[in-house]
Enzyme design. Structure first.
Site, mmCIF file in Angstrom:
data_model
loop_
_atom_site.group_PDB
_atom_site.id
_atom_site.type_symbol
_atom_site.label_atom_id
_atom_site.label_comp_id
_atom_site.label_asym_id
_atom_site.label_seq_id
_atom_site.Cartn_x
_atom_site.Cartn_y
_atom_site.Cartn_z
ATOM 1 N N ARG A 295 45.385 47.000 38.979
ATOM 2 C CA ARG A 295 46.627 46.306 38.647
ATOM 3 C C ARG A 295 47.464 47.263 37.796
ATOM 4 N NH1 ARG A 295 42.325 42.885 37.865
ATOM 5 N NH2 ARG A 295 42.262 41.023 39.204
ATOM 6 N N LYS B 279 41.017 41.684 33.391
ATOM 7 C CA LYS B 279 41.250 40.304 32.974
ATOM 8 C C LYS B 279 40.103 39.820 32.096
ATOM 9 C CE LYS B 279 44.185 38.524 36.688
ATOM 10 N NZ LYS B 279 44.346 37.485 37.720
ATOM 11 N N HIS C 10 37.368 40.784 42.280
ATOM 12 C CA HIS C 10 37.613 39.401 42.674
ATOM 13 C C HIS C 10 36.389 38.564 42.341
ATOM 14 C CE1 HIS C 10 40.748 40.657 45.929
ATOM 15 N NE2 HIS C 10 41.304 40.488 44.739
ATOM 16 N N TYR D 76 41.964 40.098 53.170
ATOM 17 C CA TYR D 76 42.383 41.419 53.637
ATOM 18 C C TYR D 76 41.837 41.723 55.026
ATOM 19 C CZ TYR D 76 44.139 42.078 48.966
ATOM 20 O OH TYR D 76 44.852 41.925 47.802
#
Length: 328
Positions: A161, A185, A280, A289
């Protein structure tokens, strides 16, 4: 009017669950939106199921909010009232008997086409120049472009990210430029690898220059005035690059993340490896994807239209001959 203790709730989510800045900001925004609704309708505690349903109708029918926004705001509100009920049993949650189903359409991510990626890398592809310092790159536009290209390369090969990249410090990169210690995160740390040898050398050289003009605690990437490069600033750089190259829709950091995952799928990398790379929590998030890759395959086959090519081979339509079955 109900008193919504925004600050205490947001602080508890930050301290107890280590949620990121963007998530906490969204929580606060969602609670402020509901506070305006309760004030406008002169609602008082305890709120009822009908009050929550009325708020849902307000979001859906009057504000015409997107399904994803509606779902997020209701989830935030439900979490807030559950948190409040835990601390004060005299204030039960109005969501106790509420069942609201919000159908959020699943949008396919939009990776960047390979030809576009090649054009982007060719546009500003010069390596970091040893003569220019990244801390003074406002004086050397070419150096600034080179740093932008370096970040693009890192996004493509790591799937990071943009906030994870812009928050890096000099000490987070290994001496040979092959590994990055990333805080993702929930403040969870992980090691991310830079697999390309040429990119490793360029990254190593860049980090060496940064360490010479700062210290190990300094931000790795700087803006034009020598401060930490922010994600919003990098997005502006990508918009300018998109405009210059005529790229539509315009480039975004997250599209590079989508491209990283899609390219690895197309190169037959195991999907669980990609899940680990992108961090994820749910494999289903990564599986999207595969659908993107299949979508690209379908479009490629439609463009090729093999039957149409065969029908017009050599300018002469091909007439199919009926096969004669021979008795056994």
């Amino acid at each position: 009017m109900p008193h919504l203790d925004h600050t205490a709730f947001v602080n508890s989510r930050r301290d107890e669950r280590s949620l990121g800045h963007h998530t906490l900001r969204a929580y606060a925004q969602d609670l402020r939106t509901f506070a305006r609704f309760t004030k406008a309708n002169r609602l008082t505690d305890p709120l009822s199921k009908e009050d929550i349903l009325a708020y849902h109708r307000r979001l859906r029918d009057e504000l015409c909010a997107k399904p994803a926004t509606i779902e997020r705001r209701l989830v935030t509100l439900k979490s807030y009232y559950a948190w409040r009920a835990e601390r004060n049993s005299a204030l039960p949650s109005p969501f106790a008997d509420v069942r609201i189903s919000v159908k959020v359409p699943r949008r396919l991510p939009r990776p960047i086409e390979r030809d576009t990626l090649k054009a982007v890398l060719r546009a500003d592809g010069d390596a970091i120049d040893a003569r220019s310092s990244p801390s003074t790159d406002h004086a050397v536009p070419d150096a600034q472009n080179a740093v932008t290209t370096l970040i693009i390369k890192l996004l493509i090969v790591t799937g990071l990210r943009i906030s994870e990249l812009t928050n890096l410090k000099v000490r987070n990169v290994s001496p040979d430029g092959s590994q990055i210690l990333v805080q993702g995160k929930g403040s969870k740390e992980r090691i991310v690898f830079v697999p390309n040898r040429e990119l490793q050398e360029e990254f190593q050289h860049f980090c060496q220059i940064r360490s010479e003009h700062g210290n190990t605690s300094s931000p790795l990437f700087l803006n034009a005035v020598g401060r930490r490069l922010r994600a919003a600033t990098f997005r502006k750089r990508l918009r300018a690059l998109s405009k210059r190259l005529g790229i539509e829709p315009h480039l975004t950091p997250h599209r590079f993340r989508h491209s990283a995952a899609t390219l690895l799928i197309e190169e037959d990398i195991d999907i669980r490896m990609i899940q680990a790379l992108l961090r994820h929590a749910n494999l289903k998030t990564t599986e999207i994807y595969v659908r993107v890759s299949n979508h690209a395959l379908r479009r490629a086959l439609e463009r090729a239209d093999i039957l149409d090519v065969l029908r017009n081979l050599g300018g002469k339509p091909i007439v199919a001959k009926r096969a004669r079955l021979q008795p056994q």
